[in-house]
Design an enzyme around this catalytic site. Structure first.
Site, PDB file in Angstrom:
ATOM      1  N   LYS A   1     106.205  23.694-104.801  1.00 55.05           N
ATOM      2  CA  LYS A   1     104.978  23.780-105.620  1.00 55.05           C
ATOM      3  C   LYS A   1     104.483  25.221-105.745  1.00 55.05           C
ATOM      4  CE  LYS A   1     103.555  20.473-102.889  1.00 55.05           C
ATOM      5  NZ  LYS A   1     103.003  19.309-102.206  1.00 55.05           N
TER       6      LYS A   1
ATOM      7  N   ASP B   1     101.950  13.823 -97.410  1.00 56.29           N
ATOM      8  CA  ASP B   1     100.888  13.135 -98.166  1.00 56.29           C
ATOM      9  C   ASP B   1     101.283  11.720 -98.601  1.00 56.29           C
ATOM     10  OD1 ASP B   1     102.746  14.209 -99.911  1.00 56.29           O
ATOM     11  OD2 ASP B   1     101.299  15.194-101.217  1.00 56.29           O
TER      12      ASP B   1
HETATM   13  C1  BGC Z   1     106.891  18.059-101.264  1.00 59.30           C
HETATM   14  C2  BGC Z   1     106.630  16.705-100.663  1.00 59.30           C
HETATM   15  C3  BGC Z   1     105.296  16.184-101.113  1.00 59.30           C
HETATM   16  C4  BGC Z   1     105.206  16.201-102.629  1.00 59.30           C
HETATM   17  C5  BGC Z   1     103.877  15.726-103.149  1.00 59.30           C
HETATM   18  C6  BGC Z   1     106.710  17.995-102.761  1.00 59.30           C
HETATM   19  O1  BGC Z   1     106.846  19.271-103.328  1.00 59.30           O
HETATM   20  O2  BGC Z   1     108.194  18.467-100.951  1.00 59.30           O
HETATM   21  O3  BGC Z   1     106.672  16.808 -99.241  1.00 59.30           O
HETATM   22  O4  BGC Z   1     105.140  14.884-100.636  1.00 59.30           O
HETATM   23  O5  BGC Z   1     105.420  17.504-103.088  1.00 59.30           O
HETATM   24  O6  BGC Z   1     102.841  16.539-102.732  1.00 59.30           O
END
Ligand code: BGC
Length: 471
Positions: free
Chosen positions: A175, A211
């Protein structure tokens, strides 16, 4: 021969026809985005690949799906009492929560949001974790709880290798975060060290979780059939209740657990090339424009951080190929990566649903574009195609999970801004999941608001109960 179920699937996954004044142009545009649209056979092929990757992951064979053990073997049992703290790190806001439980149910909640600037999200991890600790102590002191021993659940929404319920080693950032020195480090340890450096609270980190896990646990307080937690927000991922006897990666002592939550980490699905047959040149460009390239293939097809960019890349290409905004000199703004955010796609999708064009015109106007009728239809079509692909991909995975779980009735607890704000995802998903899973399966999608926050406090309560039992 086309079997009836496949025919129904084929019909359901059609998008609205593109109707333009210029038929040659229509044909060219449809051809240009054709690879974004899946046939029923391609959808089934993706499903087979997902099932195979899940099986490999759970058996610890090379796979793009981590299938990580969370070490959460049971949900709330109604005996949990007292004060629990939660940290929620994953998006641009960091939240600290205090939850008071009585008989396993929340009776009071205090929350505070703290903004994390980009200078902390990208750089060394030490200032980031020092800031997290500073926020925790600010919150705890503001509640007058600095002298109270508080159990804490840490939602750290990034892929981790979990060695136990309170050890989570970061695999990669995703992200909007990228602090390379934290990779391969235990996020709990980084947090404990930062809290110790301050030494002004008595917080005890008992659990680290994802999450999706928080969402599943929070969902289970709303509906006891909850067995899947899904996040469709900035990022995307899901977890589910797996039979414990199928889980091979289990580093702590076992105590006859029947089930355990598995964090799939489906954002990375396809990172090993297994999904290359659906990759388009638009996806390649989207990846090239992202913070960490060549990773999180699947997330870049579906999640809120990327959906707007996929649309923007397509629109920019159509513009350069003189199929869009021909009568208007397109502002550089639309040609700049990151400028079309996913919330705008949701607004344009709302127009398509309503048969209107006011949001579309307003949004294009902000880019300095005065569109003609055909332009509006093309922009709406592209938003629908990209959104529909995301809905179908998520549904393929969820349908496979329902079959894997194989329970009479399963509730899927969902949270995340994309799911909440996109006007069509939920409807498409309900339809596609039921067409893609074994016919007759009963499932429900529920909204588990704030699962990643509340869920973390609930998990720390479960962790405390498990710990006491073993003492
Ligand atoms: C992460 C996950 C997370 C998801 C939603 C992804 O980029 O790797 O661990 O659950 O984003 O936030």
């Amino acid at each position: 021969m086309v079997v009836p179920a496949e025919h129904a699937l084929h019909e359901a996954i059609q998008v609205s026809p593109l109707i333009l004044s210029d038929d040659v142009k229509r044909q060219k545009i449809e051809n240009r985005v054709a690879k974004m649209r899946f046939s029923a056979a391609i959808a089934r092929k993706i499903q087979d690949v997902f099932i195979s990757e899940m099986n490999k992951g759970i058996h610890q064979q090379p796979s793009s799906l981590q299938m990580e053990n969370t070490y959460i073997p049971e949900l709330l049992d109604g005996t949990e009492e007292g004060l629990y703290l939660a940290l929620d790190l994953g998006g641009t806001n960091f939240r600290v929560l205090l939850l008071e439980l009585a008989h396993g149910a929340p009776i009071r909640q205090e929350v505070k949001r703290y903004y994390i600037g980009s200078e902390l999200r990208v750089g060394s991890a030490i200032p980031l974790f020092d800031y997290l600790a500073e926020c925790v102590s600010d919150f705890v002191i503001s509640q007058g709880l600095q002298d109270v021993e508080l159990p804490l659940g840490f939602t750290f929404s990034f892929p981790m290798i979990q060695h136990s319920l309170d050890v989570g080693v970061l695999v990669t950032w995703t992200k909007t975060f990228n602090c390379p020195d934290a990779v391969n480090k235990d996020a709990v340890r980084l947090l404990r060290e930062a809290l110790d450096r301050r030494g002004d609270t008595k917080v005890k980190v008992l659990a680290v979780l994802n999450d999706t896990t928080g969402t599943l646990v929070q969902g289970s307080t709303l509906d006891h059939n909850t067995a899947i937690g899904l996040i469709l927000g900035t990022g995307s991922n899901a977890c589910y209740l797996e039979r414990a006897d199928r889980v091979e990666h289990w580093e702590t002592e076992r105590h006859g657990e029947r089930e355990v939550i598995i964090d799939i980490e489906w954002g990375a699905f396809g990172d090993n090339g297994v999904l290359d047959f659906i990759k388009t040149d638009f996806d390649r460009e989207n990846d090239a424009n992202s913070l960490i390239v060549n990773s999180f293939t699947f997330e870049k097809y579906i999640a809120g951080k990327y959906l707007g960019e996929v649309v923007r890349v397509i629109l920019a290409k159509l513009t350069k190929e003189r199929l869009l905004f021909v009568g208007d000199s397109t502002s550089d703004s639309l040609l700049t990566p990151g400028n079309l955010t996913t919330d705008l796609v949701s607004h344009i999708e709302q127009d398509s649903l309503d048969g209107g064009d006011s949001n579309t015109k307003e949004i294009l106007g902000k880019f300095g574009i005065i569109p003609d009728e055909d332009d509006i239809r093309i922009v709406q079509y592209v938003c629908e195609v990209a959104s529909n692909r995301a809905a179908l991909l998520v549904s393929i995975c969820l349908a496979s999970l329902l079959d894997r779980i194989d329970k009479e009735q399963v509730t899927i607890a969902v949270d995340g801004s994309l799911y909440k704000h996109h006007p069509r995802l939920e409807g498409w998903m309900k339809q596609y999941i039921s067409l893609l899973c074994t016919p007759g399966r009963k499932f429900k999608l529920i909204h588990a608001e704030d699962g990643s926050g509340k869920g973390a406090a609930l998990v720390s309560a479960i962790a405390q109960r498990l710990k006491k039992r073993l003492q």
